[in-house]
Scaffold this motif. Structure first.
Motif, PDB file in Angstrom:
ATOM      1  N   PRO A 193       0.794  -1.237   0.000  1.00  0.00           N
ATOM      2  CA  PRO A 193       0.000   0.000   0.000  1.00  0.00           C
ATOM      3  C   PRO A 193       0.826   1.286   0.000  1.00  0.00           C
ATOM      4  N   GLU A 194       1.767   1.426  -0.945  1.00  0.00           N
ATOM      5  CA  GLU A 194       2.547   2.666  -0.967  1.00  0.00           C
ATOM      6  C   GLU A 194       1.689   3.891  -1.233  1.00  0.00           C
ATOM      7  N   GLN A 195       0.488   3.684  -1.804  1.00  0.00           N
ATOM      8  CA  GLN A 195      -0.368   4.825  -2.127  1.00  0.00           C
ATOM      9  C   GLN A 195      -0.751   5.653  -0.904  1.00  0.00           C
ATOM     10  N   ILE A 196      -0.758   5.029   0.273  1.00  0.00           N
ATOM     11  CA  ILE A 196      -1.172   5.738   1.474  1.00  0.00           C
ATOM     12  C   ILE A 196      -0.242   6.906   1.802  1.00  0.00           C
ATOM     13  N   LEU A 197       0.980   6.873   1.297  1.00  0.00           N
ATOM     14  CA  LEU A 197       1.945   7.918   1.616  1.00  0.00           C
ATOM     15  C   LEU A 197       1.619   9.235   0.935  1.00  0.00           C
ATOM     16  N   GLN A 198       0.743   9.215  -0.072  1.00  0.00           N
ATOM     17  CA  GLN A 198       0.409  10.437  -0.803  1.00  0.00           C
ATOM     18  C   GLN A 198      -0.187  11.507   0.089  1.00  0.00           C
ATOM     19  N   GLN A 199      -0.950  11.112   1.097  1.00  0.00           N
ATOM     20  CA  GLN A 199      -1.645  12.092   1.933  1.00  0.00           C
ATOM     21  C   GLN A 199      -0.665  13.014   2.647  1.00  0.00           C
ATOM     22  N   GLY A 200       0.376  12.452   3.237  1.00  0.00           N
ATOM     23  CA  GLY A 200       1.369  13.276   3.913  1.00  0.00           C
ATOM     24  C   GLY A 200       2.232  14.055   2.942  1.00  0.00           C
ATOM     25  N   THR A 201       2.593  13.445   1.811  1.00  0.00           N
ATOM     26  CA  THR A 201       3.412  14.129   0.816  1.00  0.00           C
ATOM     27  C   THR A 201       2.703  15.363   0.284  1.00  0.00           C
ATOM     28  N   ASN A 212      -3.134  10.683  -9.400  1.00  0.00           N
ATOM     29  CA  ASN A 212      -3.199   9.391 -10.087  1.00  0.00           C
ATOM     30  C   ASN A 212      -1.841   8.716  -9.994  1.00  0.00           C
ATOM     31  N   PHE A 213      -1.826   7.486  -9.465  1.00  0.00           N
ATOM     32  CA  PHE A 213      -0.578   6.793  -9.209  1.00  0.00           C
ATOM     33  C   PHE A 213      -0.014   6.135 -10.462  1.00  0.00           C
ATOM     34  N   ASP A 214       1.306   5.993 -10.461  1.00  0.00           N
ATOM     35  CA  ASP A 214       1.998   5.350 -11.579  1.00  0.00           C
ATOM     36  C   ASP A 214       1.523   3.909 -11.751  1.00  0.00           C
ATOM     37  N   ARG A 215       1.668   3.397 -12.970  1.00  0.00           N
ATOM     38  CA  ARG A 215       1.361   2.007 -13.320  1.00  0.00           C
ATOM     39  C   ARG A 215      -0.095   1.649 -12.984  1.00  0.00           C
ATOM     40  N   SER A 216      -0.991   2.649 -13.152  1.00  0.00           N
ATOM     41  CA  SER A 216      -2.432   2.422 -12.955  1.00  0.00           C
ATOM     42  C   SER A 216      -2.725   1.805 -11.583  1.00  0.00           C
ATOM     43  N   ALA A 217      -2.022   2.307 -10.562  1.00  0.00           N
ATOM     44  CA  ALA A 217      -2.156   1.739  -9.225  1.00  0.00           C
ATOM     45  C   ALA A 217      -3.305   2.358  -8.423  1.00  0.00           C
ATOM     46  N   GLY A 218      -4.097   3.236  -9.044  1.00  0.00           N
ATOM     47  CA  GLY A 218      -5.222   3.837  -8.347  1.00  0.00           C
ATOM     48  C   GLY A 218      -5.054   5.337  -8.225  1.00  0.00           C
ATOM     49  N   ASP A 269      10.546   3.599  -1.622  1.00  0.00           N
ATOM     50  CA  ASP A 269       9.607   3.700  -0.502  1.00  0.00           C
ATOM     51  C   ASP A 269       8.229   4.233  -0.891  1.00  0.00           C
ATOM     52  N   GLN A 270       8.089   4.816  -2.066  1.00  0.00           N
ATOM     53  CA  GLN A 270       6.860   5.527  -2.365  1.00  0.00           C
ATOM     54  C   GLN A 270       6.420   5.324  -3.801  1.00  0.00           C
ATOM     55  N   LYS A 271       5.130   5.111  -3.992  1.00  0.00           N
ATOM     56  CA  LYS A 271       4.551   5.029  -5.325  1.00  0.00           C
ATOM     57  C   LYS A 271       4.402   6.442  -5.883  1.00  0.00           C
ATOM     58  N   GLY A 272       4.927   6.671  -7.091  1.00  0.00           N
ATOM     59  CA  GLY A 272       4.840   7.988  -7.706  1.00  0.00           C
ATOM     60  C   GLY A 272       3.427   8.314  -8.154  1.00  0.00           C
ATOM     61  N   PHE A 273       3.175   9.598  -8.350  1.00  0.00           N
ATOM     62  CA  PHE A 273       1.856  10.014  -8.802  1.00  0.00           C
ATOM     63  C   PHE A 273       1.942  11.368  -9.504  1.00  0.00           C
TER      64      PHE A 273
END
Length: 361
Positions: free
Chosen positions: A4-12, A134-140, A97-101
């Motif tokens: 679930p790297e997507q969860i890190l977007q909120q703080g970033t 929108n996350f990289d590689r269509s991750a949501g 550590d983080q999914k790009g978006f």
């Protein structure tokens, strides 16, 4: 792809991307205060003959300074309202550590302020901001709606030296979608989606000071400020996910940033008003926003075994650059267009445009 790297977007988004909801609020109001000091732009137009604005910003323009009507007769209202529209866009690169978006942020800030004395102005503002990531590689993706109220003020200790303060508090409604997919040889391929609607609370406070030095229509304004940002995201559980949905613990994000910068502007007197081009640059240092550990567990795990999602550490030093053109017209009307660029922050690219106006009553 179930981590679930997507969860890190909120703080970033809250503390590292200039389009983040909290940063958007404070940068908009700080810009309003900065241009208020010059007597032009975002607010512009605190043009008080007996105060600190016209004498400094327009001295030396001579006969070329003529706004006409009420705006040029020395009678200026202490009360004004203003509204700004904002659009930011950019991207955050994927790391270990983080999914790009990719993100875009749009919203508005509306406010009103009053000049209580020649050297003291205070006001209230409300900001709405909509962010799409929108996350990289269509991750949501993650969408959010933020609603923030603010109080701000500026006090002149002398005609040149001022102190500013801004306080903000609000809430954020998130809508998260996490696409999950994997394939094992000889087994069924899994493609599913987990969704959630967590809530959050954001708050911030900044205080700073600056010195405005004017020669004719030219104004040089060095300044410094300190800003604290906090974001709390509630505990939440995802829906669906075919057993891969998760429960996430509460997040608490803290940021403490010092900023040292300078602005240069030049007032051009024209028959129909005053135009002021401005340039500014800032150096920022981050004292907090360290790596965080977020507890998580799979909803489909009967033992609810917990594991940790670890965030990426921040860049301690980075820069922003801004350019603006503003105009003051007759009858207490002003407008401006500004561009801001984030520089030197690893893995983040961010651009912002702000369009605004102010009217005196």
């Amino acid at each position: 792809m179930v981590s679930p790297e997507q969860i890190l977007q909120q703080g970033t988004a809250a503390t590292r991307v200039t389009a983040g909801q909290v940063a958007l609020v404070d940068s908009t109001i700080s810009a309003r205060l900065a241009t208020l000091h010059a007597g032009l732009g975002l607010a512009g137009l605190q043009m008080y003959r007996n105060g600190w604005s016209v004498d400094r910003a327009y001295a030396g323009l001579g006969d070329s300074f003529s706004l006409g009507g009420a705006a040029g007769d020395g009678s200026f209202s202490p009360f004004g309202v203003w509204v700004n529209g904002n659009y930011h866009f950019g991207d955050v690169d994927s790391t270990v550590d983080q999914k790009g978006f990719q993100f875009k942020n749009f919203g508005f800030t509306a406010g009103a302020d009053y000049r209580f004395t020649d050297g003291f102005v205070a006001g209230l503002a409300f900001t709405y901001a909509r962010t799409n990531a929108n996350f990289d590689r269509s991750a949501g993706g993650t969408d959010s709606d933020a609603y923030t109220g603010s109080m701000y003020g500026s006090f002149y200790l002398t005609e040149e030296f001022h102190i500013d303060a801004v306080g903000s508090f609000g809430g954020i409604d998130y809508e998260t979608t996490r696409n999950i997919g994997y394939a094992l040889p000889g087994f069924e391929t899994v493609n599913t989606e987990a969704a959630a609607n967590p809530g959050g609370t954001q708050y911030s406070f900044s205080i700073g000071g600056g010195y405005d030095y004017s020669v004719g229509g030219l104004t040089l304004a060095p300044y410094a400020r300190t800003e604290y940002i906090g974001l709390d995201v509630d505990t939440y559980r995802e829906r669906q996910g075919n057993g891969w949905g998760m429960r996430f613990d509460e997040q608490h994000v803290q940021s403490l940033i010092s900023t040292v910068g300078g602005q240069i502007s030049y007032a051009l007197g024209l028959p129909w008003g005053v135009l002021t081009p401005q340039l500014r640059g800032e150096w920022h240092h981050q004292f907090k926003d360290d790596k965080r550990t977020i507890g998580a567990s799979f909803l489909g795990d009967p033992s609810a075994q917990q594991f940790s999602v670890v965030t990426q550490g921040p860049d301690r030093d980075y820069y922003t650059f801004g350019a603006e053109i503003s105009g003051v017209f007759s009858h207490g009307v002003a407008a401006f267009l500004a561009y801001d660029l984030l520089l030197g922050y690893r893995d983040i690219d961010s651009h912002g445009f702000t369009l605004g106006t102010r009217i005196e009553f």
